[in-house]
Design a protein around this motif. Structure first.
Motif, PDB file in Angstrom:
ATOM      1  N   TYR A   6      79.157  36.484  53.338  1.00  0.00           N
ATOM      2  CA  TYR A   6      78.264  36.173  52.229  1.00  0.00           C
ATOM      3  C   TYR A   6      76.923  35.661  52.702  1.00  0.00           C
ATOM      4  CZ  TYR A   6      79.481  31.294  53.093  1.00  0.00           C
ATOM      5  OH  TYR A   6      79.663  30.064  53.690  1.00  0.00           O
ATOM      6  N   ILE A   7      75.961  35.823  51.799  1.00  0.00           N
ATOM      7  CA  ILE A   7      74.660  35.170  51.874  1.00  0.00           C
ATOM      8  C   ILE A   7      74.581  34.318  50.625  1.00  0.00           C
ATOM      9  CG2 ILE A   7      72.229  35.601  51.417  1.00  0.00           C
ATOM     10  CD1 ILE A   7      72.138  37.529  53.550  1.00  0.00           C
ATOM     11  N   LEU A   8      74.198  33.079  50.780  1.00  0.00           N
ATOM     12  CA  LEU A   8      74.172  32.121  49.683  1.00  0.00           C
ATOM     13  C   LEU A   8      72.795  31.474  49.605  1.00  0.00           C
ATOM     14  CD1 LEU A   8      75.956  30.438  47.616  1.00  0.00           C
ATOM     15  CD2 LEU A   8      76.240  28.812  49.498  1.00  0.00           C
ATOM     16  N   ALA A   9      72.295  31.334  48.387  1.00  0.00           N
ATOM     17  CA  ALA A   9      71.016  30.663  48.155  1.00  0.00           C
ATOM     18  C   ALA A   9      70.965  30.246  46.693  1.00  0.00           C
ATOM     19  CB  ALA A   9      69.846  31.578  48.488  1.00  0.00           C
ATOM     20  N   SER A  10      69.898  29.579  46.317  1.00  0.00           N
ATOM     21  CA  SER A  10      69.740  29.251  44.906  1.00  0.00           C
ATOM     22  C   SER A  10      69.504  30.548  44.136  1.00  0.00           C
ATOM     23  CB  SER A  10      68.559  28.299  44.689  1.00  0.00           C
ATOM     24  OG  SER A  10      67.336  28.985  44.861  1.00  0.00           O
ATOM     25  N   GLN A  11      69.938  30.578  42.881  1.00  0.00           N
ATOM     26  CA  GLN A  11      69.708  31.763  42.053  1.00  0.00           C
ATOM     27  C   GLN A  11      68.217  32.051  41.946  1.00  0.00           C
ATOM     28  OE1 GLN A  11      71.602  32.247  38.225  1.00  0.00           O
ATOM     29  NE2 GLN A  11      73.445  31.192  38.942  1.00  0.00           N
ATOM     30  N   LYS A  12      67.431  31.001  41.764  1.00  0.00           N
ATOM     31  CA  LYS A  12      65.982  31.179  41.612  1.00  0.00           C
ATOM     32  C   LYS A  12      65.401  31.905  42.822  1.00  0.00           C
ATOM     33  CE  LYS A  12      61.753  28.489  40.806  1.00  0.00           C
ATOM     34  NZ  LYS A  12      61.072  29.493  40.093  1.00  0.00           N
ATOM     35  N   PHE A  13      65.775  31.471  44.011  1.00  0.00           N
ATOM     36  CA  PHE A  13      65.257  32.108  45.219  1.00  0.00           C
ATOM     37  C   PHE A  13      65.786  33.525  45.361  1.00  0.00           C
ATOM     38  CE2 PHE A  13      65.856  33.281  49.684  1.00  0.00           C
ATOM     39  CZ  PHE A  13      64.537  33.309  50.091  1.00  0.00           C
ATOM     40  N   LEU A  14      67.098  33.683  45.295  1.00  0.00           N
ATOM     41  CA  LEU A  14      67.720  34.964  45.596  1.00  0.00           C
ATOM     42  C   LEU A  14      67.404  36.030  44.558  1.00  0.00           C
ATOM     43  CD1 LEU A  14      69.469  35.958  47.917  1.00  0.00           C
ATOM     44  CD2 LEU A  14      71.478  35.483  46.539  1.00  0.00           C
ATOM     45  N   ILE A  15      67.364  35.655  43.295  1.00  0.00           N
ATOM     46  CA  ILE A  15      67.205  36.655  42.236  1.00  0.00           C
ATOM     47  C   ILE A  15      65.765  36.793  41.750  1.00  0.00           C
ATOM     48  CG2 ILE A  15      67.926  37.251  39.879  1.00  0.00           C
ATOM     49  CD1 ILE A  15      70.636  35.928  40.599  1.00  0.00           C
ATOM     50  N   GLU A  16      65.035  35.686  41.689  1.00  0.00           N
ATOM     51  CA  GLU A  16      63.678  35.741  41.136  1.00  0.00           C
ATOM     52  C   GLU A  16      62.582  35.865  42.188  1.00  0.00           C
ATOM     53  OE1 GLU A  16      63.098  32.407  38.475  1.00  0.00           O
ATOM     54  OE2 GLU A  16      65.126  32.664  37.659  1.00  0.00           O
ATOM     55  N   GLU A  17      62.728  35.172  43.320  1.00  0.00           N
ATOM     56  CA  GLU A  17      61.640  35.126  44.290  1.00  0.00           C
ATOM     57  C   GLU A  17      61.703  36.226  45.347  1.00  0.00           C
ATOM     58  OE1 GLU A  17      61.500  31.148  45.841  1.00  0.00           O
ATOM     59  OE2 GLU A  17      61.238  30.277  43.849  1.00  0.00           O
ATOM     60  N   GLU A  18      62.858  36.801  45.559  1.00  0.00           N
ATOM     61  CA  GLU A  18      63.023  37.856  46.551  1.00  0.00           C
ATOM     62  C   GLU A  18      63.150  39.211  45.856  1.00  0.00           C
ATOM     63  OE1 GLU A  18      62.994  37.943  49.963  1.00  0.00           O
ATOM     64  OE2 GLU A  18      62.277  35.891  49.788  1.00  0.00           O
ATOM     65  N   LYS A  60      74.631  21.362  50.122  1.00  0.00           N
ATOM     66  CA  LYS A  60      73.340  21.681  50.732  1.00  0.00           C
ATOM     67  C   LYS A  60      72.573  22.769  49.990  1.00  0.00           C
ATOM     68  CE  LYS A  60      74.701  20.507  55.435  1.00  0.00           C
ATOM     69  NZ  LYS A  60      74.947  21.031  56.784  1.00  0.00           N
ATOM     70  N   CYS A  61      73.254  23.545  49.159  1.00  0.00           N
ATOM     71  CA  CYS A  61      72.618  24.680  48.484  1.00  0.00           C
ATOM     72  C   CYS A  61      72.145  24.274  47.090  1.00  0.00           C
ATOM     73  CB  CYS A  61      73.601  25.835  48.367  1.00  0.00           C
ATOM     74  SG  CYS A  61      72.861  27.310  47.636  1.00  0.00           S
ATOM     75  N   PRO A  62      70.867  24.478  46.788  1.00  0.00           N
ATOM     76  CA  PRO A  62      70.383  24.171  45.436  1.00  0.00           C
ATOM     77  C   PRO A  62      71.193  24.933  44.385  1.00  0.00           C
ATOM     78  CG  PRO A  62      68.553  24.651  46.904  1.00  0.00           C
ATOM     79  CD  PRO A  62      69.811  25.010  47.644  1.00  0.00           C
ATOM     80  N   GLN A  63      71.518  24.241  43.314  1.00  0.00           N
ATOM     81  CA  GLN A  63      72.317  24.827  42.231  1.00  0.00           C
ATOM     82  C   GLN A  63      71.415  25.176  41.059  1.00  0.00           C
ATOM     83  OE1 GLN A  63      75.718  25.426  42.621  1.00  0.00           O
ATOM     84  NE2 GLN A  63      75.306  24.798  44.720  1.00  0.00           N
ATOM     85  N   PRO A  64      71.726  26.154  40.260  1.00  0.00           N
ATOM     86  CA  PRO A  64      72.870  27.049  40.411  1.00  0.00           C
ATOM     87  C   PRO A  64      72.640  28.004  41.581  1.00  0.00           C
ATOM     88  CG  PRO A  64      71.544  27.772  38.560  1.00  0.00           C
ATOM     89  CD  PRO A  64      70.943  26.477  39.059  1.00  0.00           C
ATOM     90  N   ALA A  65      73.727  28.332  42.248  1.00  0.00           N
ATOM     91  CA  ALA A  65      73.672  29.188  43.425  1.00  0.00           C
ATOM     92  C   ALA A  65      74.008  30.631  43.052  1.00  0.00           C
ATOM     93  CB  ALA A  65      74.664  28.680  44.475  1.00  0.00           C
ATOM     94  N   ALA A  66      73.696  31.516  43.977  1.00  0.00           N
ATOM     95  CA  ALA A  66      74.078  32.926  43.861  1.00  0.00           C
ATOM     96  C   ALA A  66      74.446  33.396  45.261  1.00  0.00           C
ATOM     97  CB  ALA A  66      72.943  33.761  43.302  1.00  0.00           C
ATOM     98  N   ALA A  67      75.325  34.381  45.310  1.00  0.00           N
ATOM     99  CA  ALA A  67      75.748  34.907  46.605  1.00  0.00           C
ATOM    100  C   ALA A  67      75.834  36.424  46.549  1.00  0.00           C
ATOM    101  CB  ALA A  67      77.110  34.336  46.987  1.00  0.00           C
ATOM    102  N   ILE A  68      75.548  37.027  47.661  1.00  0.00           N
ATOM    103  CA  ILE A  68      75.882  38.432  47.848  1.00  0.00           C
ATOM    104  C   ILE A  68      77.096  38.382  48.765  1.00  0.00           C
ATOM    105  CG2 ILE A  68      75.203  40.659  48.768  1.00  0.00           C
ATOM    106  CD1 ILE A  68      72.317  39.846  48.136  1.00  0.00           C
ATOM    107  N   ILE A  69      78.178  38.954  48.283  1.00  0.00           N
ATOM    108  CA  ILE A  69      79.442  38.949  49.004  1.00  0.00           C
ATOM    109  C   ILE A  69      79.754  40.383  49.398  1.00  0.00           C
ATOM    110  CG2 ILE A  69      81.901  38.393  48.853  1.00  0.00           C
ATOM    111  CD1 ILE A  69      81.121  36.390  46.598  1.00  0.00           C
TER     112      ILE A  69
END
Length: 109
Positions: A6-18, A60-69
């Motif tokens: 998996y790759i894990l990050a905040s939803q905001k970063f993973l879905i909105e900023e990237e 350590k991960c800002p919430q809400p989180a998102a992951a690509i599994i």
């Protein structure tokens, strides 16, 4: 048991900023051309983070989180090279603490 990466990050970063949607769309197209089964999933608020062994990572991960599994370690490694502020790891499932590797805690409204 299956190993999931998996790759894990905040939803905001993973879905909105990237530009993740574009990356996943291209990867899906590539798999379709090769007649390869999809082996990656985007999961908002992944339930595997509730397992006791993930308490430190969740903290350590800002919430809400998102992951690509994925079951494809090379794909996750490739994504890590593209994305900067992410946590990578792996787990095995199903297990006593992770019964559904793709489960989400997000409620549908």
């Amino acid at each position: 048991m299956t190993t999931y990466y998996y790759i894990l990050a905040s939803q905001k970063f993973l879905i909105e900023e990237e530009p993740l949607e574009e990356v996943l769309r291209e990867r899906t197209r590539h798999y379709q051309e090769k007649k390869q089964e999809i082996d990656f999933w985007l999961v908002k608020q992944p339930a595997f983070l509730e397992a006791p062994e993930f308490a430190e990572i969740k903290a350590k991960c800002p919430q809400p989180a998102a992951a690509i599994i994925s079951t494809n370690q090379q794909f996750i490694t490739w994504l890590k090279l593209r994305l900067e502020y992410v946590v990578v790891g792996e787990f095995q499932a199903p297990s006593q603490t992770i019964t559904d590797p793709l489960a989400s805690l997000e409620t549908v409204s």
